[in-house]
Design a protein around this motif. Sequence first.
Motif, PDB file in Angstrom:
ATOM      1  N   HIS A 296     -33.878   5.563  -9.798  1.00 31.84           N
ATOM      2  CA  HIS A 296     -34.163   6.587 -10.823  1.00 31.84           C
ATOM      3  C   HIS A 296     -34.721   5.965 -12.105  1.00 31.84           C
ATOM      4  O   HIS A 296     -34.398   6.386 -13.207  1.00 31.84           O
ATOM      5  N   THR A 297     -35.569   4.947 -11.938  1.00 31.50           N
ATOM      6  CA  THR A 297     -36.199   4.294 -13.094  1.00 31.50           C
ATOM      7  C   THR A 297     -37.724   4.423 -13.060  1.00 31.50           C
ATOM      8  O   THR A 297     -38.431   3.676 -13.733  1.00 31.50           O
ATOM      9  N   SER A 298     -38.233   5.379 -12.278  1.00 30.90           N
ATOM     10  CA  SER A 298     -39.689   5.524 -12.116  1.00 30.90           C
ATOM     11  C   SER A 298     -40.370   6.118 -13.339  1.00 30.90           C
ATOM     12  O   SER A 298     -41.578   5.966 -13.515  1.00 30.90           O
ATOM     13  N   GLY A 299     -39.628   6.841 -14.152  1.00 34.51           N
ATOM     14  CA  GLY A 299     -40.228   7.504 -15.317  1.00 34.51           C
ATOM     15  C   GLY A 299     -41.052   8.729 -14.973  1.00 34.51           C
ATOM     16  O   GLY A 299     -41.642   9.344 -15.856  1.00 34.51           O
ATOM     17  N   ILE A 300     -41.106   9.106 -13.682  1.00 38.37           N
ATOM     18  CA  ILE A 300     -41.903  10.267 -13.283  1.00 38.37           C
ATOM     19  C   ILE A 300     -41.236  11.539 -13.801  1.00 38.37           C
ATOM     20  O   ILE A 300     -40.072  11.792 -13.504  1.00 38.37           O
ATOM     21  N   ALA A 301     -41.969  12.302 -14.566  1.00 35.48           N
ATOM     22  CA  ALA A 301     -41.389  13.526 -15.142  1.00 35.48           C
ATOM     23  C   ALA A 301     -42.498  14.439 -15.613  1.00 35.48           C
ATOM     24  O   ALA A 301     -43.634  14.008 -15.830  1.00 35.48           O
ATOM     25  N   GLY A 302     -42.157  15.700 -15.814  1.00 38.72           N
ATOM     26  CA  GLY A 302     -43.130  16.648 -16.343  1.00 38.72           C
ATOM     27  C   GLY A 302     -42.797  18.064 -15.939  1.00 38.72           C
ATOM     28  O   GLY A 302     -42.002  18.299 -15.019  1.00 38.72           O
ATOM     29  N   TYR A 303     -43.410  18.979 -16.613  1.00 41.52           N
ATOM     30  CA  TYR A 303     -43.166  20.403 -16.376  1.00 41.52           C
ATOM     31  C   TYR A 303     -44.181  20.951 -15.388  1.00 41.52           C
ATOM     32  O   TYR A 303     -45.386  20.687 -15.506  1.00 41.52           O
ATOM     33  N   ILE A 304     -43.705  21.682 -14.402  1.00 41.41           N
ATOM     34  CA  ILE A 304     -44.583  22.334 -13.426  1.00 41.41           C
ATOM     35  C   ILE A 304     -44.492  23.841 -13.645  1.00 41.41           C
ATOM     36  O   ILE A 304     -43.455  24.445 -13.360  1.00 41.41           O
ATOM     37  N   PRO A 305     -45.539  24.463 -14.161  1.00 40.91           N
ATOM     38  CA  PRO A 305     -45.501  25.914 -14.414  1.00 40.91           C
ATOM     39  C   PRO A 305     -45.261  26.711 -13.131  1.00 40.91           C
ATOM     40  O   PRO A 305     -45.811  26.375 -12.072  1.00 40.91           O
ATOM     41  N   HIS A 306     -44.428  27.725 -13.231  1.00 37.79           N
ATOM     42  CA  HIS A 306     -44.160  28.637 -12.106  1.00 37.79           C
ATOM     43  C   HIS A 306     -43.742  27.880 -10.846  1.00 37.79           C
ATOM     44  O   HIS A 306     -44.102  28.260  -9.731  1.00 37.79           O
ATOM     45  N   ARG A 307     -42.990  26.796 -11.033  1.00 41.24           N
ATOM     46  CA  ARG A 307     -42.650  25.913  -9.913  1.00 41.24           C
ATOM     47  C   ARG A 307     -42.041  26.652  -8.736  1.00 41.24           C
ATOM     48  O   ARG A 307     -42.410  26.418  -7.579  1.00 41.24           O
TER      49      ARG A 307
ATOM     50  N   GLN B 204     -42.396  29.556  -7.702  1.00 38.92           N
ATOM     51  CA  GLN B 204     -43.270  30.523  -7.035  1.00 38.92           C
ATOM     52  C   GLN B 204     -44.360  29.847  -6.198  1.00 38.92           C
ATOM     53  O   GLN B 204     -45.160  30.517  -5.553  1.00 38.92           O
ATOM     54  N   LEU B 205     -44.405  28.524  -6.232  1.00 36.42           N
ATOM     55  CA  LEU B 205     -45.459  27.795  -5.517  1.00 36.42           C
ATOM     56  C   LEU B 205     -45.162  27.715  -4.019  1.00 36.42           C
ATOM     57  O   LEU B 205     -44.009  27.772  -3.592  1.00 36.42           O
ATOM     58  N   SER B 206     -46.225  27.554  -3.237  1.00 38.47           N
ATOM     59  CA  SER B 206     -46.059  27.268  -1.814  1.00 38.47           C
ATOM     60  C   SER B 206     -45.625  25.813  -1.655  1.00 38.47           C
ATOM     61  O   SER B 206     -45.695  25.013  -2.594  1.00 38.47           O
ATOM     62  N   ALA B 207     -45.185  25.442  -0.456  1.00 43.17           N
ATOM     63  CA  ALA B 207     -44.758  24.074  -0.199  1.00 43.17           C
ATOM     64  C   ALA B 207     -45.889  23.081  -0.470  1.00 43.17           C
ATOM     65  O   ALA B 207     -45.680  22.033  -1.096  1.00 43.17           O
ATOM     66  N   ILE B 208     -47.093  23.417  -0.009  1.00 42.89           N
ATOM     67  CA  ILE B 208     -48.243  22.511  -0.198  1.00 42.89           C
ATOM     68  C   ILE B 208     -48.560  22.352  -1.671  1.00 42.89           C
ATOM     69  O   ILE B 208     -48.783  21.229  -2.163  1.00 42.89           O
TER      70      ILE B 208
ATOM     71  N   ALA C  27     -35.768  22.723  -2.505  1.00 41.16           N
ATOM     72  CA  ALA C  27     -35.447  22.603  -1.082  1.00 41.16           C
ATOM     73  C   ALA C  27     -35.756  23.890  -0.334  1.00 41.16           C
ATOM     74  O   ALA C  27     -36.177  23.856   0.828  1.00 41.16           O
ATOM     75  N   GLN C  28     -35.578  25.028  -0.998  1.00 39.96           N
ATOM     76  CA  GLN C  28     -35.918  26.305  -0.375  1.00 39.96           C
ATOM     77  C   GLN C  28     -37.408  26.352  -0.037  1.00 39.96           C
ATOM     78  O   GLN C  28     -37.800  26.821   1.038  1.00 39.96           O
TER      79      GLN C  28
END
Length: 333
Positions: free
Chosen positions: A104-115, A117-121, A208-209
Amino acid sequence: MYPRTQALLNSLLQQQIVPGLSYALINGQTVMTKVQGDKQWFPEPERLQPGLLYDLASLTKVVGTATVVFELIAAGKCQLDDSVQQYLPAFKDHRVTLRHLLTHTSGIAGYIPHRNQLSAIDLQAALLALPVTATFERQMVYTDVGFLYLGWIVEAICQQPIQTVITERVLQPLRLFNTTFKPVASRCVPTTYQAGYLRQGQVHDPKAQILGMHCGSAGLFADLNDLVTFSQWYLGQRPDLPDLLSAEFRQSLLQDWTGHQLGRSLAWALRSAVDGHQLLFHTGFTGTFLLLDLQRQQGLIVLSNRVHPQQKNDRFLIAREAIVQSFIQELTD
């Protein structure tokens, strides 16, 4: 065994912090299990019965995904310091390695709008497009993202969905026959109850859903007995089960793997015993946690549905820490 810890566990029910509780205490070859309280409060109260499955949430990371990754590393199929980009070309930062994801030290982060409601792809594409922030290698920031990436790396290596790989390489060999990504709803302890809808046998985690069989950060359901089996195997007490991970490797987890003294092992959190030796610890959002002392051959497994009826339950988080501290104190008694 562990009377103060048991008293604190029982107080979770007395104070109605959780509906019910299934827990196990391991002391060498002695295992004590207890199932008590309610399965649910809404829409109608029901008593908790032994053998029911819980949504493990992030315990999926250490039971499933990490175990597979450790196996693949041992088999030479990947290396701890391989670049993530080597396996996931859509991810554009060459600096991030499997080690960063596992600690958990990758620093990967950020906001995903409407996350949600998105499809899996589209969700996978959005997650792989997240930037690496200034916390890279400087801070341990717990997140699901690293284990979603690890699941997709496993998929790239094995050419199968991560949940299929976990089933075939972990659950079946360790004879965890009640642990599954596809539970029968009636056998499950419910999680949330909102707007008249009882979530039962369906994973609580929104990512996960959406991602389904391609999610390596959550999704497993298990009963208490299977987690006892898994814990005994991790402690090295089950010679009847295959040695998927060597004893030497499991012992090596009792150290900081970040390379920057940030206090995190691979996949696991570390907790210090009174004498300073390290214990492996992990939690799940739904109200599950696991604490293993490889040195003293002791363990604590707690399964609850602290998100029932609603997921905001900060009282549980405070009580959980008190339980963990009590168990650590009683290890040496």
